[in-house]
Design an enzyme around this catalytic site. Sequence first.
Site, mmCIF file in Angstrom:
data_model
loop_
_atom_site.group_PDB
_atom_site.id
_atom_site.type_symbol
_atom_site.label_atom_id
_atom_site.label_comp_id
_atom_site.label_asym_id
_atom_site.label_seq_id
_atom_site.Cartn_x
_atom_site.Cartn_y
_atom_site.Cartn_z
ATOM 1 C CB SER B 139 -0.920 -0.025 1.064
ATOM 2 O OG SER B 139 -1.522 1.237 1.251
ATOM 3 C CE1 TYR B 152 -3.785 -1.757 5.393
ATOM 4 C CE2 TYR B 152 -3.409 0.519 4.536
ATOM 5 C CZ TYR B 152 -3.730 -0.930 4.432
ATOM 6 O OH TYR B 152 -4.014 -1.449 3.008
#
Lengths: 439, 247
Positions: B139, B152
């Site tokens: 990501s 995250y």
Amino acid sequence: MKLSGWGRFPRVESRLALARTQDDAVRAVTGGRTLIARGNGRAYGDAAVNPHATVSMLGMGRMLAFDPADGALTCEAGVLLKDILDVFVPRGWFPPVTPGTKMVTVGGMIAADVHGKNHHIAGSFGDHVLSLDLLLADGRVVTCGPDRDPELFAATRGGMGLTGVILRATFRLIPVETGYIRQETLRAENLDVIMAMFEESADWTYSVAWIDCLARGPRMGRSLLFRGEHARVDELPVPVRSAPLDVRLRHARTIPLDFPAFALNHWSVGAFNELYWRMGTPRETLIDYDRFFYPLDSLLEWNRIYGRPGFTQYQCVLPASVSAAGLRALLTAIGSAGNASFLAVLKLFGRQDGVMSFPMEGYTLALDFPASSATFGLLLDLDAIVADHGGRLYLAKDARMGAGLLRRGYPALDGFQALRAARGLDRVFRSVQSERLAI
Amino acid sequence: MTATTGPVLVLGAASDMGRAIARRYAEAGRALILAARSPERLEADAADLRLRWNTNVRLAAFDALDTADHGAFLDRLGVLPDTVVCVVGLLGDQGESERDFAAARLVLDSNLTGPASILGEIATRMEARGSGTIIGVSSVAGERGRASNYVYGAAKAGLTAFLSGLRNRLSKAGVSVITVKPGFVRTRMTEGMALPGLLTADPDEVARAVLAAQAKGRDVIYVRPVWRLIMLIIRLLPETVFKRTKL
């Protein structure tokens, strides 16, 4: 977000949720809000819009089973007709009934009980559905069909999603030898001629006419009739015979921007109609199924040619016995109003029994108009003619009719309402359209 | 070097991205092994892929967090896939991760420890065989820690570094490693968030980018090219400025 139908009118602020699985759909139904299921948004008006909750079924787009012995296909409601064609035409199968666009879902085809150019032979799509799974207001899923809870099944066909959320369906495809259609084009000088031609074409599998709504006087109702049959292999030119099902589809082009609102007017449409009429020389041709059934799909987002205000479709059907007089009255009203209808389609339906299904034996006329106050004035006049002749309007196209016209045109509406009330469906399954029409 | 005929293993196949990626590989004629925690939930997807593409599809139970089982999981497959796509991940809730380390640990394990375990095991086996492609979906959140999702982000930063290291290690062994940074994607994970249209991809766009990256032998891809520029700017911001931003 703002949601609308294909006509881009009206646009309504609403909450859209995507159902990927049955569990998602159950959660949406039991969430304490009214809702309506939505397929690919090809109904023209406000049928698949609910401001509180609109559930997109596009996430449930899985094909589940196919039986090559009898052509029965089971799939989820969000499967597109385009995908069925892409997968099954190369294997020699074709949908039993297809509307004029392949960008519709299976659930949408059942909810609108769509018809095609073969209605006089094959009936509507619902006539080919063997069973369907329906999610009810209390979160239960029931299977219904012609021989299993037939009342619920009959009400769901053409019921515009107001009896529950269609989750899955099984229906029968028909075998074809080729991906081509043998098409005949015939020219009809006026309304009497085209009606006679339709009646003579009863044995043809497919028949539909383009009608020039601006032609007046002795030429009123002049039309081009297109009739077709699935071509057999021995009817194909020799080079194509080795791959009769391998149809090379056109690349779709996207209308790049909204046309200005004045682009389609009485004069431009009149010029187009004249040209189209002249080019419609009587002939026999062999064309692929895509061109025959879905000429407009090659122009993605063609609804933008009407510009930002959007447009509205008007499709009515008149009982066979009064079709001639009724069509004459409609064409007179349209011709003198000067509103330009770009697409005008005429078709003779066969017999049809149903609760909320649109077709009845007689002629159907489909027109589209830019959404404007002049249009809505004209449409009120057309409504009166339709009502006087015992006809009705197609809910999948409608964005503006009144509850009175619906009630007169759909005599089984009371029974439909009673069934919805008895099963508690009316509390949950509602749309902007159903509120407008007091369904 | 790149195997493009053998089976593709999709880890995290029940996710929106996993489903989209499986579809595109099926369309390309590849056999599939769909691995997810509850594979029975994928029966309908498998039926769909078989019907549409006549492709060979198998389902396999896989728990990214059960790292002790990862070697056995690969043994049970009976075949070492040519291509492995790992879409396993969990966005979590940053606030919850701050209050409760157990929540933070779940995010770290789902995005880093689990994928590192299974991809490490696969890498070793592919290295021994001398062929294969490993595709990890990481990501852009891993490129710089931000207040809004740094747990995250930390896990994805770890995964990005892990994939980079694997690529470095395996580059002479005939095994390709591709890092995919999708940016915003419209999935169940991001449902209800207000995402900027021009920066947001559909799962199918990610799937097409994955297949294209494999076909072209790419190392690191951003699904929408604009993200490369955005992340460059974000990385270049001096810390004294960055720490005061709200991103």
